[in-house]
Design an enzyme around this catalytic site. Structure first.
Site, PDB file in Angstrom:
ATOM      1  N   ASN A  25      47.354  35.621  40.986  1.00 10.26           N
ATOM      2  CA  ASN A  25      47.286  36.424  39.764  1.00 10.26           C
ATOM      3  C   ASN A  25      48.534  37.299  39.743  1.00 10.26           C
ATOM      4  O   ASN A  25      48.592  38.326  40.409  1.00 10.26           O
ATOM      5  CB  ASN A  25      46.009  37.276  39.792  1.00 10.26           C
TER       6      ASN A  25
ATOM      7  N   ARG B  90      46.250  32.473  37.334  1.00 11.70           N
ATOM      8  CA  ARG B  90      45.641  33.123  36.185  1.00 11.70           C
ATOM      9  C   ARG B  90      46.739  33.379  35.156  1.00 11.70           C
ATOM     10  O   ARG B  90      47.768  33.964  35.478  1.00 11.70           O
ATOM     11  CB  ARG B  90      45.027  34.450  36.631  1.00 11.70           C
TER      12      ARG B  90
ATOM     13  N   HIS C 291      39.303  38.018  29.404  1.00 17.14           N
ATOM     14  CA  HIS C 291      38.285  37.946  30.465  1.00 17.14           C
ATOM     15  C   HIS C 291      37.523  36.620  30.383  1.00 17.14           C
ATOM     16  O   HIS C 291      36.396  36.513  30.867  1.00 17.14           O
ATOM     17  CB  HIS C 291      37.243  39.083  30.346  1.00 17.14           C
TER      18      HIS C 291
ATOM     19  N   GLY D   6      34.725  46.935  33.187  1.00 15.90           N
ATOM     20  CA  GLY D   6      35.562  47.368  34.315  1.00 15.90           C
ATOM     21  C   GLY D   6      36.518  48.425  33.817  1.00 15.90           C
ATOM     22  O   GLY D   6      36.143  49.264  33.000  1.00 15.90           O
ATOM     23  N   ASN D   7      37.745  48.329  34.307  1.00 17.01           N
ATOM     24  CA  ASN D   7      38.786  49.170  33.745  1.00 17.01           C
ATOM     25  C   ASN D   7      39.062  48.741  32.319  1.00 17.01           C
ATOM     26  O   ASN D   7      39.158  49.547  31.403  1.00 17.01           O
ATOM     27  CB  ASN D   7      40.048  48.975  34.580  1.00 17.01           C
TER      28      ASN D   7
ATOM     29  N   ARG E 225      42.204  52.306  27.324  1.00 20.50           N
ATOM     30  CA  ARG E 225      42.465  51.671  26.019  1.00 20.50           C
ATOM     31  C   ARG E 225      41.434  52.120  24.992  1.00 20.50           C
ATOM     32  O   ARG E 225      40.262  52.304  25.328  1.00 20.50           O
ATOM     33  CB  ARG E 225      42.417  50.150  26.151  1.00 20.50           C
TER      34      ARG E 225
ATOM     35  N   ASP F  78      38.502  56.591  35.555  1.00 23.03           N
ATOM     36  CA  ASP F  78      37.574  56.031  36.527  1.00 23.03           C
ATOM     37  C   ASP F  78      36.160  56.564  36.275  1.00 23.03           C
ATOM     38  O   ASP F  78      35.947  57.773  36.207  1.00 23.03           O
ATOM     39  CB  ASP F  78      38.039  56.400  37.948  1.00 23.03           C
TER      40      ASP F  78
ATOM     41  N   GLU G 147      36.218  35.402  39.164  1.00 23.94           N
ATOM     42  CA  GLU G 147      37.216  34.657  38.395  1.00 23.94           C
ATOM     43  C   GLU G 147      38.009  33.723  39.304  1.00 23.94           C
ATOM     44  O   GLU G 147      38.367  32.620  38.906  1.00 23.94           O
ATOM     45  CB  GLU G 147      38.166  35.649  37.716  1.00 23.94           C
TER      46      GLU G 147
HETATM   47  P1  ADP Z   1      39.548  45.926  36.491  1.00 28.76           P
HETATM   48  O1  ADP Z   1      39.290  45.829  35.028  1.00 28.76           O
HETATM   49  O2  ADP Z   1      40.799  46.685  36.813  1.00 28.76           O
HETATM   50  O3  ADP Z   1      39.391  44.630  37.248  1.00 28.76           O
HETATM   51  P2  ADP Z   1      37.122  46.704  37.868  1.00 28.76           P
HETATM   52  O4  ADP Z   1      36.303  45.594  37.355  1.00 28.76           O
HETATM   53  O5  ADP Z   1      37.477  46.724  39.304  1.00 28.76           O
HETATM   54  O6  ADP Z   1      38.426  46.919  37.023  1.00 28.76           O
HETATM   55  O7  ADP Z   1      36.348  48.083  37.517  1.00 28.76           O
HETATM   56  C1  ADP Z   1      36.884  49.323  37.827  1.00 28.76           C
HETATM   57  C2  ADP Z   1      35.910  50.375  37.347  1.00 28.76           C
HETATM   58  O8  ADP Z   1      34.664  50.210  38.053  1.00 28.76           O
HETATM   59  C3  ADP Z   1      36.370  51.806  37.602  1.00 28.76           C
HETATM   60  O9  ADP Z   1      36.277  52.584  36.428  1.00 28.76           O
HETATM   61  C4  ADP Z   1      35.362  52.307  38.620  1.00 28.76           C
HETATM   62  O10 ADP Z   1      35.074  53.657  38.434  1.00 28.76           O
HETATM   63  C5  ADP Z   1      34.139  51.486  38.315  1.00 28.76           C
HETATM   64  N1  ADP Z   1      33.217  51.556  39.449  1.00 28.76           N
HETATM   65  C6  ADP Z   1      33.396  51.084  40.692  1.00 28.76           C
HETATM   66  N2  ADP Z   1      32.351  51.449  41.481  1.00 28.76           N
HETATM   67  C7  ADP Z   1      31.511  52.186  40.716  1.00 28.76           C
HETATM   68  C8  ADP Z   1      30.260  52.850  40.927  1.00 28.76           C
HETATM   69  N3  ADP Z   1      29.689  52.844  42.125  1.00 28.76           N
HETATM   70  N4  ADP Z   1      29.701  53.477  39.880  1.00 28.76           N
HETATM   71  C9  ADP Z   1      30.280  53.502  38.680  1.00 28.76           C
HETATM   72  N5  ADP Z   1      31.446  52.889  38.409  1.00 28.76           N
HETATM   73  C10 ADP Z   1      32.060  52.249  39.409  1.00 28.76           C
END
Ligand code: ADP
Length: 400
Positions: A7, A91, A180, A212-213, A243, A285, A386
């Site tokens: 990736n 990817r 995604h 996620g993010n 975003r 986050d 993925e």
């Molecule tokens: P990306 O889109 O970058 O792949 P991820 O799928 O890794 O992102 O998701 C990241 C998000 O997941 C962050 O906002 C993080 O706060 C959230 N996250 C991770 N662990 C927890 C948790 N225990 N509770 C709530 N949110 C979480």
């Protein structure tokens, strides 16, 4: 069989060496600061063997060379030689209208990816650099491109068409593409299996919440995507870490007029300074937001409430779009781990027949059913994978 899954971003490159049949990962890691100085991380056997070590990486080529050197290292490598890598899977963000599925990399495939650069200006050039670096370092190794947009190409015209002059679709391919897709496809497969419908998906209606993010929802009917929240680019849909998600285009004109921003500055605000970070002023986050909201930070709470509200609304919209829903799935960082977040999103959706069980919902990062026994809609947590999808596509196309 060993597939190297890559990736590649503009300054980073994630990699995994994986068995596409079992999903077992023998080694994985990350190259960072490519084009700057270069940092290399390598994990094998569940341990971090090399942690952000300085390795000169002026281009993606040196990054790939560092990956291969670690994989075959006599001390901590997991293979004896490069010959044990059967194929490489990449990817790729944007496949435009050209790609409805993954493809074996050849000149025509690369040219088609290049043609999609205007649609994916941040990612596609980096994805191509990853592909070309592998071609140089591993000539004649089969390579496969797996597109984030491909799963969504089954959307009907009413879902992918924007209500702007039709000529922009015809001439310029302006339409909803969605992202995604590899994650949504993996989840579709797992959810159908959990519903006992993997061999007869006809009539099933699944809503996947990839949170996620970056976040997107996908409406999956008969196992195929019929709608998704992201659009021409990944800025659309629900609010995300940084975003904005869907907003009124008038906001751009208004703020650009008031502050003299050019379109680049405006888009930086919408891509990098908006979403839950923008509302809260605290963090992108979700763990930070929950902590701040817990301490009484009203804007952190508002950011969370806005996120929950928009995800809930999109679930309702997709239930309407499909004439009902059989399963709602939560995946990605927030979806897999955010126990409280899942509960909040599902609040008020009982009218659909979807009831979350607070005890079963007390789970993180593992596949689980979290709906009550009398819920007519199944609610699942399914960790996404993925890389496994990329490895499987790569194996299938490379051995054809
Ligand atoms: P990306 O889109 O970058 O792949 P991820 O799928 O890794 O992102 O998701 C990241 C998000 O997941 C962050 O906002 C993080 O706060 C959230 N996250 C991770 N662990 C927890 C948790 N225990 N509770 C709530 N949110 C979480």
């Amino acid at each position: 069989m060993n597939v190297l899954v890559i990736n590649a971003g503009s300054s980073s490159l994630k990699y995994q060496l994986m068995d596409p049949d079992t999903g077992a990962v023998s080694a994985k890691g990350l190259c960072e600061r490519i084009g700057l100085d270069g940092k290399f991380t390598y994990k094998a056997g569940g341990k971090t063997v090399i942690d952000a070590q300085d390795v000169a990486m002026p281009t993606h080529r040196e990054a790939i060379e560092a990956v291969l050197a670690a994989l075959v290292n006599p001390e901590y490598g997991v293979i004896k030689s490069m010959d044990e890598i059967d194929a490489v899977g990449h990817r790729v963000l944007h496949g435009g209208m050209a790609f409805t599925e993954s493809c074996l990399v050849d000149e025509a495939c690369k040219e088609a990816i290049r043609k999609c650069i205007p649609l994916g200006p941040l990612h596609n050039p980096a994805n191509l650099m990853g592909i070309e670096a592998c071609e140089k370092v591993m000539p004649n190794k089969p390579q496969v491109a797996v597109f984030d947009t491909a799963f969504h190409m089954t959307m009907p015209a009413q879902a992918y068409t924007y209500a702007i002059p039709y000529e922009y679709y015809e001439k310029d391919e302006v339409r909803r593409y969605g992202f995604h897709g590899t994650s949504h496809r993996y989840i579709a497969g797992r959810a159908l299996a959990l519903l006992g419908r993997e061999n007869n998906p006809e009539g099933t209606r699944i809503i996947n919440c990839h949170l996620g993010n970056g976040s997107s929802l996908c409406a999956i009917k008969d196992g195929k995507c019929v709608d998704t929240t992201m659009g021409l680019g990944p800025l659309a849909g629900v609010p995300m870490g940084t975003r904005c998600g869907d907003i009124d285009a008038t906001i751009l004109e208004y703020l650009m007029g008031r502050y003299g921003y050019d379109i680049k500055e405006m888009l930086t605000i919408l891509n990098k300074k908006s979403g839950v970070l923008g509302i809260s002023g605290v963090s992108s986050d979700f763990r930070d937001l929950e902590a701040a909201a817990g301490e009484g930070n009203a804007r952190a709470q508002l950011a969370l409430d806005k996120f929950f509200y928009e995800v809930r609304k999109s679930i309702g919209a997709y239930a309407a779009a499909m004439g009902g829903v059989d399963a709602i799935v939560f995946t990605a960082g927030v979806g897999e781990n955010g126990i409280g977040n899942r509960a909040k999103i599902m609040e008020g959706l009982e009218f659909l027949g979807a009831k979350i069980d607070p005890e079963k919902n007390n789970t993180r990062g593992v596949e689980a059913e979290i709906s009550t026994d009398d819920s007519t809609v199944k609610i699942f947590v399914i960790p996404t994978n993925e890389e496994l999808m990329i490895a499987k596509d790569t194996a299938a196309l490379a051995t054809k």
